[in-house]
Design an enzyme around this catalytic site. Structure first.
Site, PDB file in Angstrom:
ATOM      1  CG  ASP A  53      -1.712   1.304   1.300  1.00  0.00           C
ATOM      2  OD1 ASP A  53      -2.651   1.449   0.497  1.00  0.00           O
ATOM      3  OD2 ASP A  53      -1.380   2.176   2.137  1.00  0.00           O
ATOM      4  CE1 TYR A  58       0.920   7.704   3.313  1.00  0.00           C
ATOM      5  CE2 TYR A  58       1.217   5.616   2.185  1.00  0.00           C
ATOM      6  CZ  TYR A  58       0.518   6.410   3.070  1.00  0.00           C
ATOM      7  OH  TYR A  58      -0.577   5.897   3.722  1.00  0.00           O
ATOM      8  CE  LYS A  82      -3.589   5.030   1.689  1.00  0.00           C
ATOM      9  NZ  LYS A  82      -2.271   4.396   1.421  1.00  0.00           N
TER      10      LYS A  82
END
Length: 346
Positions: A53, A58, A82
């Site tokens: 994930d 990030y 995401k």
């Protein structure tokens, strides 16, 4: 090295019981060199942690770039990323000083965008950074009042009347993704979105753990009724269930020093651990996997040694009487499922 797999919602997609949370690959809190990142991801994949994930947020693209390089050409990897934040160029970034918790020098900054076109643009940009033709799961990142405060109604409107959820349904119907959901750390946001969209899975951080099981009140029963799986992050509650209370470093809970009531409760759990020769982090990991709604856990890992340590925690033998005593002492809710076989949550 393979791991048992569980189905994601009502889809045909399955994931290993332990996955890999790739926020550290975006230099979360401290720099991780390219060689260390490659070695960590390679060790994870070779150890059976083949559900990875990541997110644009990030490291402002750094995690996605590293993850894409690691998984490209491999088979049987389940990848989630995401949407909800787009990355825009920022010429003011000149070094890797900390921004939003990340030590990344990539010259981008995140902007919230949960709209129909924003979701589609974010998905396409992620594929470019990853260097991949598709991802399996898309999560709407950090919707909810904890993140947005008074602006949450407007952000939620982008998902609903603004067509954000429709974009995700379109991607799923076209086969561009297999599943979608939301990735949050607040239960109310999950309930709000379950009322508004046909989710497959929820990535929930920190709200169902050995320390707190409030999600059993409302969220987990709703997920069970609708066939929605949970992927769990934050199973150590920001560290307190990994470090305990008896070391030299201060215990952290929800990204802050743990308050006295949390320290007291964790200390009581540690007492039981000592009596049965069980480590606290092994108990924390195996407990959450005992719930049938949970598809996978995705601890954030930043070194090969930590990958290997997670496998050891997963495989550590824990006697059934340990769980019974936690219940008896009121340290676990009586309606929380517990592992029933020594050394196994399966």
């Amino acid at each position: 090295m393979t791991l048992p797999r569980r189905r994601v919602g009502r889809t045909a997609l399955t994931v290993p019981e332990i996955g890999f949370g790739a926020a550290p690959m975006g230099n979360l809190y401290h720099p991780v060199g390219d060689e260390q990142a490659r070695a960590t991801l390679s060790t994870a994949l070779d150890s059976g942690l083949t559900h990875i994930d990541t997110a644009p947020y990030y490291g402002f693209g750094l995690s996605e770039r590293r993850v894409g390089d690691a998984v490209r050409g491999r088979t049987n990897v389940v990848l989630s990323t995401k949407v909800g934040r787009r990355l825009v160029a920022d010429t003011g970034v000149i070094d890797d000083r900390e921004r939003c918790g990340f030590r990344s020098a990539l010259p981008f900054r995140p902007v919230y965008d949960y709209s129909h076109d924003g979701i589609l643009r974010s998905h396409e940009a992620s594929l470019q950074r990853l260097g991949l033709a598709r991802v399996d799961i898309l999560y709407v990142h950090d919707i909810g009042a904890v993140t947005h405060g008074d602006a949450n109604s407007a952000m939620m409107a982008q998902l609903t009347t603004g067509g954000g959820f429709h974009a995700l349904e379109r991607l799923r119907a076209e086969g561009s993704i297999t599943a979608f959901g939301i990735g949050v750390n607040e239960v109310q946001a999950c309930l709000d979105c379950l009322d508004r969209a046909d989710l497959d899975v929820i990535l929930l951080a920190g709200r169902y753990t050995l320390l707190e099981q409030g999600a059993l009140d409302d969220l987990i029963p709703v997920c069970a009724r609708h066939g929605v799986s949970l992927t769990l992050g934050g199973i150590f509650n920001s560290g307190i269930l990994a470090t305990g209370t008896r070391g030299d470093s201060a215990g952290y809970y929800n990204y802050a020093p743990a308050p006295p009531d949390i320290l007291e409760r964790v200390g009581r759990i540690e007492d039981v651990c000592e009596r049965y020769g069980v480590t606290l982090p092994a108990a924390a990991l195996q407990f959450v996997l005992s719930h049938p709604v949970v598809a996978s856990v995705i601890p954030g890992l930043d070194t090969p040694d930590r990958v290997r340590a997670i496998r050891q925690l997963y495989e550590a033998p824990i006697p059934a009487d340990f769980w019974s005593e936690l219940r008896l002492l009121g340290l676990l809710r009586p309606d929380a499922p517990i592992p029933s076989v020594m050394g196994s949550v399966r």
